[in-house]
Design an enzyme around this catalytic site. Structure first.
Site, PDB file in Angstrom:
ATOM      1  CD  GLU A 113     -76.784 -12.900  28.258  1.00 41.07           C
ATOM      2  OE1 GLU A 113     -77.379 -13.634  27.454  1.00 41.07           O
ATOM      3  OE2 GLU A 113     -76.791 -13.103  29.478  1.00 41.07           O
ATOM      4  CD  GLU A 122     -79.570 -10.755  32.135  1.00 42.71           C
ATOM      5  OE1 GLU A 122     -79.659 -11.994  32.021  1.00 42.71           O
ATOM      6  OE2 GLU A 122     -79.849  -9.965  31.232  1.00 42.71           O
TER       7      GLU A 122
END
Ligand code: BGP
Length: 480
Positions: free
Chosen positions: A203, A392
């Site tokens: 991320e 995720e």
């Protein structure tokens, strides 16, 4: 006689019952989408299931065996920026419990264990001499996975640059490209024979914007002048890391992950739609587009214009890398409204509770399974994306241990509804190859501390005892 709808509902309930998840029919009915009577077989036999974890959030042993501080050690210890005043000093103590924790992954019938390596454990000076004890630790973790027939998926950077490098500017300093390359080189040379699945960054939008722009994550730096070089250097490292793995690891499967959200307007007003475009560029396009050769999404996000100052000759080519897969990480959707006085973004994500969302997590994130479907469709619409993994997805709540059990039916429902949307996308042709849930153990949730629990496995942080929650048992049965 059973009409069409009732029959569908009946089959759905039957399959849930068989998979052992029908704990309370009322709650089950409360939050499942239409598309839910599915089984593991519907995803195909090659579909990969697993869990994702991150070093700082679970390892602990923050000063053991030669590890130096990372920015998260400094951030949590000195500044007390964490809501409950806690740190990751001990966390889940995974440094010592890795063996039985990896056995737990196996016991859930998962096939993938995703973990990150702590840069400050293997290179305490950030560069230079490697710390053999740190290197050995990840060998033990990887070997344990392989013994258990689990694929070790290694993330190179999950937000914890060594403090010694931050002292020289960290991601704001262009030298980070050399530092990160050296670290990546070491990791590939150490583990490349055993690890085939590599994730370069976790991320990048989150760690750059939240850590170096808004300053509520480590290293707590604020301002657009700090943020822009950070973004550019991280985007180069993303591609450079990919190139190093490609040249050092035979048959590598190389990806990078993005935090993604389906962004929607609060009202059907032109200004809200324009706000959506800005937020979408920030949340979904900022790092993937340069890697695909499309450059930064400057026309949709004007504050990026000054990133030009940091772009040197040849950089635009350096941003590009042909990833084998993209990891999408999605939890919720964003609903945004135009607000002129909000700097740079001129709009704001409206708090789900305030806009009447009926179900949300401990962190206030709305349960909105369609966001995963939209995200998968969206990312697969980039022609050059070959494969997607959901790296995720998960649900935070304040789990309670009652009679040594955790009945987290809400989390079970969350997973079921998101998996249904993933299957919907897959059946419509999206090349989604696997799903890794966030996360194995309750852990240190960054600035939120330990209060929101995300694990499939409950952790008693006083005793480090592990207890399978109902959601873990649900996966165990589902994946049987
Ligand atoms: C992702 C991070 C994870 C994890 C998860 C939950 O963004 O990659 O490390 O923390 O989100 O998020 P949060 O802690 O914001 O609830």
């Amino acid at each position: 006689m059973i009409n069409h709808l009732n029959r569908k509902e009946f089959l759905r309930l039957l399959s849930l019952f068989v998979s052992g998840s029908l704990l309370n029919p009322q709650q089950l009915l409360a939050n499942t989408s239409d598309y839910s009577g599915f089984s593991k077989a519907d995803f195909g036999k090659d579909f990969l299931w697993g869990v994702s974890t991150a070093a700082y959030q679970m390892e602990g042993a923050f000063q053991e065996d030669g590890k130096s501080n990372s920015i998260w050690d400094t951030f949590t210890q000195k500044h007390r920026h964490i809501k409950d005043g806690t740190t990751g000093d001990v966390a889940c103590d995974f440094y010592h419990t890795y063996s039985s924790d990896i056995d737990l992954v196996k016991s859930l019938n998962m096939k993938v264990f995703r973990f990150s390596t702590a840069w400050s454990r293997v290179l305490p000076n950030g560069i230079g001499r490697a710390n053999q004890k740190g290197i050995d630790f990840y060998h033990r973790v990887i070997d344990k996975c392989l013994e258990n027939n689990l694929q070790p998926w290694l993330t190179l950077y999950h937000w914890d640059i060594p403090q010694v490098l931050q002292d020289k500017g960290g991601w704001m300093n262009r030298e980070v490209i050399d530092w990160f390359s050296e670290y990546t080189y070491l990791m590939t040379k150490s583990y490349g024979d055993k690890v085939k699945d590599w994730i370069i960054l976790n991320e990048p939008t989150a760690f750059t914007v939240v850590g170096y722009g808004v300053g509520v994550h480590a290293p707590g730096i604020r301002g657009v002048n700090h943020l822009l070089p950070t973004i550019h250097h991280a985007a180069i490292c993303q591609a450079e890391g990919g190139r190093i793995v490609r040249s050092n690891v035979k048959n590598a499967n190389i990806g990078t992950t993005f935090s993604c959200s389906h962004v929607m307007p609060l009202r059907n007003f032109e200004k809200d739609h324009i706000a959506v475009e800005r937020w979408d560029a920030l949340l979904n396009r900022l790092f993937i587009e340069p890697s695909l050769g499309l450059g930064y999404p400057i026309s949709s996000l004007p504050f990026l214009k000054n990133i030009d100052k940091h772009i040197k000759d040849g950089d635009m080519e350096k941003l590009v890398f042909d990833f084998d897969f993209i990891g999408v990480q999605n939890y919720t959707r964003e609903v945004v409204k135009n607000i002129w006085y909000i700097p740079y973004m001129h709009g704001l994500e409206i708090n789900p509770a305030k806009r009447g969302a009926t179900e949300y997590s401990e962190l206030g994130w709305e349960v909105y399974p369609e966001s995963l479907y939209e995200t998968l469709k969206r990312f697969s619409s980039y022609k050059a994306v070959k494969k997607i993994y959901v790296t995720e997805n998960g649900f935070a709540r304040q789990d309670e241990l009652i009679d040594n059990k955790v009945h987290d039916i809400q989390r079970v429902n969350y997973f079921k509804s998101y998996l249904a949307q993933m299957l919907r996308a897959k059946n419509e042709g999206v090349k989604v190859g696997g799903y890794l849930c966030w996360t194995l153990l309750d852990n240190f949730e960054w600035r939120e501390g330990y209060k929101p629990r995300y694990g499939l496995v409950y952790v008693d942080f006083k005793t480090q005892q592990r207890i399978l929650k109902d959601s873990a048992i649900w996966f165990q049965n589902f994946l049987m």
